[in-house]
Write a protein that holds these residues in place. Structure first.
Motif, PDB file in Angstrom:
ATOM      1  N   ARG A   1     -90.978  21.724  25.637  1.00  0.00           N
ATOM      2  CA  ARG A   1     -89.927  21.756  26.657  1.00  0.00           C
ATOM      3  C   ARG A   1     -89.028  20.545  26.526  1.00  0.00           C
ATOM      4  NH1 ARG A   1     -92.046  23.192  32.551  1.00  0.00           N
ATOM      5  NH2 ARG A   1     -89.941  22.537  32.980  1.00  0.00           N
ATOM      6  N   CYS A   2     -87.811  20.730  26.953  1.00  0.00           N
ATOM      7  CA  CYS A   2     -86.838  19.640  26.941  1.00  0.00           C
ATOM      8  C   CYS A   2     -87.211  18.605  28.002  1.00  0.00           C
ATOM      9  CB  CYS A   2     -85.444  20.202  27.230  1.00  0.00           C
ATOM     10  SG  CYS A   2     -84.164  18.961  27.376  1.00  0.00           S
TER      11      CYS A   2
ATOM     12  N   ALA B   1     -81.068  17.227  34.010  1.00  0.00           N
ATOM     13  CA  ALA B   1     -79.954  18.177  34.036  1.00  0.00           C
ATOM     14  C   ALA B   1     -79.808  18.791  35.422  1.00  0.00           C
ATOM     15  CB  ALA B   1     -80.169  19.265  32.992  1.00  0.00           C
ATOM     16  N   TYR B   2     -80.927  19.161  36.045  1.00  0.00           N
ATOM     17  CA  TYR B   2     -80.867  19.708  37.399  1.00  0.00           C
ATOM     18  C   TYR B   2     -80.351  18.661  38.388  1.00  0.00           C
ATOM     19  CZ  TYR B   2     -83.352  23.907  35.953  1.00  0.00           C
ATOM     20  OH  TYR B   2     -83.714  25.068  35.352  1.00  0.00           O
TER      21      TYR B   2
ATOM     22  N   PHE C   1     -83.937  25.254  28.010  1.00  0.00           N
ATOM     23  CA  PHE C   1     -84.713  24.021  27.990  1.00  0.00           C
ATOM     24  C   PHE C   1     -85.980  24.160  27.166  1.00  0.00           C
ATOM     25  CE2 PHE C   1     -82.385  23.750  32.052  1.00  0.00           C
ATOM     26  CZ  PHE C   1     -81.674  22.592  31.790  1.00  0.00           C
TER      27      PHE C   1
ATOM     28  N   ASN D   1     -85.718  29.493  32.032  1.00  0.00           N
ATOM     29  CA  ASN D   1     -85.530  28.132  31.539  1.00  0.00           C
ATOM     30  C   ASN D   1     -85.427  28.085  30.023  1.00  0.00           C
ATOM     31  OD1 ASN D   1     -85.645  26.961  34.111  1.00  0.00           O
ATOM     32  ND2 ASN D   1     -87.856  27.025  34.080  1.00  0.00           N
TER      33      ASN D   1
ATOM     34  N   GLU E   1     -84.774  18.331  31.232  1.00  0.00           N
ATOM     35  CA  GLU E   1     -84.563  19.439  32.163  1.00  0.00           C
ATOM     36  C   GLU E   1     -84.381  18.947  33.594  1.00  0.00           C
ATOM     37  OE1 GLU E   1     -86.787  23.498  33.709  1.00  0.00           O
ATOM     38  OE2 GLU E   1     -87.778  22.201  32.255  1.00  0.00           O
ATOM     39  N   GLN E   2     -85.261  18.105  34.081  1.00  0.00           N
ATOM     40  CA  GLN E   2     -85.157  17.610  35.450  1.00  0.00           C
ATOM     41  C   GLN E   2     -83.890  16.783  35.639  1.00  0.00           C
ATOM     42  OE1 GLN E   2     -87.068  18.603  37.947  1.00  0.00           O
ATOM     43  NE2 GLN E   2     -88.070  19.913  36.447  1.00  0.00           N
TER      44      GLN E   2
END
Length: 89
Positions: free
Chosen positions: A31-32, A38-39, A25, A22, A35-36
């Motif tokens: 953390r970005c 983007a997924y 991210f 990761n 991220e969630q």
């Protein structure tokens, strides 16, 4: 059981290593936050493609041989596929 390469900040164990999958991210507390999201976008795009198009391999080329030298099993060359928009009623 977590090892020294993971840290838990209260929302799950995270890798602190630069080898983290990761890494785009970020890691740890920085953390970005997207991220969630983007997924979720990736899953939505795949869903739209798979429901609106029919995919098939190019019969002339077929599936290339597999490359067993890497950790992730990949084809040795490009995989050329054909796609056709599905007809909706």
């Amino acid at each position: 059981v977590a090892d020294k390469s993971t840290t838990d900040y209260g929302f799950g164990a995270l890798s602190t290593s630069a080898r983290s999958p990761n890494l785009p991210f970020g890691a740890g507390r920085h953390r970005c936050i997207g991220e969630q999201f983007a997924y979720l976008q990736i899953k939505t795009i795949l869903y739209i493609l798979l429901t609106r198009f029919d995919f098939s391999l190019d019969p002339k080329r077929g599936m290339p041989e597999r490359d067993y030298t890497s950790m992730v099993l990949l084809p040795e060359g490009p995989v050329l596929c054909k796609y056709k928009r599905r007809v909706t009623n």
